[in-house]
Design an enzyme around this catalytic site. Sequence first.
Site, short mmCIF file in Angstrom:
data_model
loop_
_atom_site.label_atom_id
_atom_site.label_comp_id
_atom_site.label_asym_id
_atom_site.label_seq_id
_atom_site.Cartn_x
_atom_site.Cartn_y
_atom_site.Cartn_z
N LYS A 15 0.88 -1.17 0.00
CA LYS A 15 0.00 0.00 0.00
C LYS A 15 0.92 1.23 0.00
O LYS A 15 1.41 1.66 1.04
CB LYS A 15 -0.87 -0.03 1.27
CG LYS A 15 -2.20 0.70 1.18
CD LYS A 15 -2.13 2.12 0.77
CE LYS A 15 -1.70 3.05 1.87
NZ LYS A 15 -1.50 4.45 1.37
N GLY A 52 6.90 5.76 7.77
CA GLY A 52 6.06 6.95 7.69
C GLY A 52 6.20 7.75 8.97
O GLY A 52 7.24 7.71 9.63
N SER A 53 5.14 8.46 9.33
CA SER A 53 5.23 9.39 10.45
C SER A 53 5.07 8.67 11.79
O SER A 53 4.53 7.56 11.86
CB SER A 53 4.16 10.46 10.31
OG SER A 53 2.90 9.85 10.34
N GLY A 67 2.67 5.41 12.77
CA GLY A 67 3.42 4.22 13.15
C GLY A 67 3.04 3.71 14.52
O GLY A 67 2.81 2.51 14.73
N GLU A 76 9.69 2.26 10.70
CA GLU A 76 10.72 3.29 10.50
C GLU A 76 9.99 4.62 10.42
O GLU A 76 9.11 4.79 9.57
CB GLU A 76 11.51 3.03 9.21
CG GLU A 76 12.47 1.87 9.30
CD GLU A 76 13.57 2.05 10.34
OE1 GLU A 76 13.82 3.20 10.77
OE2 GLU A 76 14.14 1.03 10.76
N CYS A 92 14.04 11.38 5.83
CA CYS A 92 13.96 11.10 7.26
C CYS A 92 15.33 11.26 7.91
O CYS A 92 15.42 11.49 9.11
CB CYS A 92 13.42 9.70 7.49
SG CYS A 92 14.25 8.49 6.48
N GLN A 137 2.51 19.97 2.55
CA GLN A 137 3.91 20.07 2.96
C GLN A 137 4.38 21.53 2.94
O GLN A 137 5.07 21.97 3.85
CB GLN A 137 4.79 19.26 2.00
CG GLN A 137 4.91 17.81 2.36
CD GLN A 137 5.73 17.63 3.61
OE1 GLN A 137 5.18 17.34 4.68
NE2 GLN A 137 7.03 17.84 3.52
N GLU A 176 9.97 17.28 13.98
CA GLU A 176 10.37 17.02 12.60
C GLU A 176 9.54 17.91 11.66
O GLU A 176 8.31 17.85 11.68
CB GLU A 176 10.12 15.56 12.23
CG GLU A 176 10.62 15.24 10.84
CD GLU A 176 10.32 13.81 10.42
OE1 GLU A 176 9.18 13.36 10.61
OE2 GLU A 176 11.22 13.15 9.88
P1 NAD Z 1 2.33 9.10 6.91
O1 NAD Z 1 2.47 8.40 8.22
O2 NAD Z 1 1.32 10.16 6.78
O3 NAD Z 1 2.01 8.05 5.76
C1 NAD Z 1 2.81 6.92 5.56
C2 NAD Z 1 1.95 5.82 4.97
O4 NAD Z 1 0.98 5.43 5.94
C3 NAD Z 1 1.16 6.24 3.72
O5 NAD Z 1 1.13 5.15 2.81
C4 NAD Z 1 -0.22 6.50 4.28
O6 NAD Z 1 -1.23 6.30 3.32
C5 NAD Z 1 -0.31 5.46 5.36
N1 NAD Z 1 -1.29 5.74 6.41
C6 NAD Z 1 -1.78 6.93 6.80
N2 NAD Z 1 -2.68 6.75 7.80
C7 NAD Z 1 -2.74 5.42 8.04
C8 NAD Z 1 -3.45 4.60 8.96
N3 NAD Z 1 -4.30 5.12 9.84
N4 NAD Z 1 -3.24 3.27 8.92
C9 NAD Z 1 -2.38 2.74 8.05
N5 NAD Z 1 -1.68 3.46 7.15
C10 NAD Z 1 -1.84 4.79 7.16
O7 NAD Z 1 3.79 9.62 6.53
P2 NAD Z 1 4.20 10.42 5.21
O8 NAD Z 1 3.78 11.83 5.38
O9 NAD Z 1 3.80 9.69 3.98
O10 NAD Z 1 5.79 10.31 5.27
C11 NAD Z 1 6.58 11.22 5.95
C12 NAD Z 1 7.13 10.58 7.22
O11 NAD Z 1 7.84 9.40 6.88
C13 NAD Z 1 8.12 11.44 7.93
O12 NAD Z 1 7.86 11.43 9.31
C14 NAD Z 1 9.46 10.77 7.64
O13 NAD Z 1 10.45 10.99 8.61
C15 NAD Z 1 9.06 9.35 7.58
N6 NAD Z 1 10.06 8.56 6.84
C16 NAD Z 1 10.85 7.72 7.56
C17 NAD Z 1 11.82 6.96 6.92
C18 NAD Z 1 12.67 6.02 7.70
O14 NAD Z 1 13.16 5.07 7.14
N7 NAD Z 1 12.86 6.25 8.99
C19 NAD Z 1 11.95 7.04 5.54
C20 NAD Z 1 11.13 7.91 4.83
C21 NAD Z 1 10.17 8.66 5.51
#
Ligand code: NAD
Length: 477
Positions: free
Chosen positions: A172, A224-225, A229, A246, A280, A327, A379
């Site tokens: 996804k 993700g965020s 997470g 992550e 990230c 953003q 962040e």
């Molecule tokens: P996000 O958490 O908004 O979304 C990430 C993913 O989760 C997307 O596919 C989104 O559709 C999905 N999602 C959203 N709500 C959900 C829910 N309730 N249940 C399940 N899935 C859901 O994050 P983003 O804005 O896409 O990405 C930015 C973040 O990602 C930043 O915090 C960044 O630091 C982090 N990031 C971390 C790494 C790492 O390896 N540590 C790498 C890249 C990005």
Amino acid sequence: MQRYPLLIGGQWRDGLRLCPNRNPSDLGDLVGEYAEAGEEDMREAVAAARAALPRWRASTPQQRSDVLDAAGSEILARRSELGLLLAREEGKTLPEAVAEVSRAGQIFKFFAGEALRQEGDVLASVRPGVEVLVEREPVGVVGLITPWNFPIAIPAWKSAPALAFGNTVVLKPAELVPGSAWALADILKRAGLPDGVFNLVTGPGRVLGPAMLDAGIDALSFTGSVPTGRQLARECAVRGIRVQLEMGGKNPLVVADDADLAQAVECAVNGAFYSTGQRCTASSRLVVCAGVHDHFVEALAARCASLRVGHATSPDTQIGPLASEEQLRKNLDYIAIGQQEGAVLVAGGQVVETRYRGYYLQPALFAEGLSTHRIVREEIFGPVAVIQRADDYPHALALANDTEFGLAAGICTRSLSLASHFRRHAEAGMVMVNLPTAGVDYHVPFGGRKGSSFGPREQGRYAREFYTTVKTAYLAA
Ligand code: NAD
């Protein structure tokens, strides 16, 4: 306009509706229309992955290696075309996008090799006449949820090990960047994966994430965020789903008094602002010792103000747009917060007008950031960096570690002893010496500590810890 369906059980299928994928460099440029899935599509995708599991887990290492190798070869051969797609949908510059695609290809090649190296242990038993074998088996159906900032590398570094070790996959990807994930699904299907082994379900995470967990996956790898997470980890714990997270970072780059100043400035420019700061591992905090502080601020401010912001695919662009309107708004909000809090904006921070309608922002540099400031603690995820003044190296180390995150940390110094001390005492999963905090190899572990990560490491040989489960067998004649 081309339309891009879901991939479920080896079939390309329509979702509930189509969603436009727009270029953040030029909102008039429609990259494509991508299917938005509903809960029922997710249930069917997980069921298809479950049905495909017995055959794929019984496949030989050679079969898995061949598929991954073919996928890697195609990705590498098409790096320019796929890089252009990635730059158009995400907004990083074309060279950065092509490099990300290359990395995805190399990851598949690496795990094509790993598929052939599935070793276990044979131990002498403490009991007479008994042998002990420690073997690894696939975990089962793995759900992958990925963010928008690395549209092909992160899907690659999760799906390649999952497939190499005999798991089946439901991916996804983030709503903003379905195009690169769709191209990956298409490549994997044609590389010879049996139907149902890899499924692509595009659409909103808040609907499809819970549906994925309810449908009965065995493991979830999420990037993700932090809030998303943490919520997913709680829900996985209740359901007994293995989980790996992550998440965010607020990565410090320490500049010691003995640093090569020109090198330190380049590390800061690259780490803080390249890929529009949307990494990230971005060096969003620059912790600078008193002896070089004023020179460093002056030199970095000049570099920051001169960075060329523009369309991601223009050859002279150094910094592409933010990935979305949300953003851009969030970054502007933080720039205002930083000023209200008393940090000093020394360069950039203004919206940039170009001949395209896009989300352009001149990278922003703050000085005099304090540990109490939100721009130091939270962040921002964009081209906004803040300098913190340190009395000396011990103070700089304390400031560097004063964060809830722990993904990457860097130091610029000419002293071996300071570099070694920092390497041992930085509270981060990855440490860089005389390098930007962002920019890592594809064949070694990636991940953080504290609030940045949860569960086993990703990438390199360490990836097998998450994507396999251990079985200990005792045999007597
Ligand atoms: P996000 O958490 O908004 O979304 C990430 C993913 O989760 C997307 O596919 C989104 O559709 C999905 N999602 C959203 N709500 C959900 C829910 N309730 N249940 C399940 N899935 C859901 O994050 P983003 O804005 O896409 O990405 C930015 C973040 O990602 C930043 O915090 C960044 O630091 C982090 N990031 C971390 C790494 C790492 O390896 N540590 C790498 C890249 C990005």
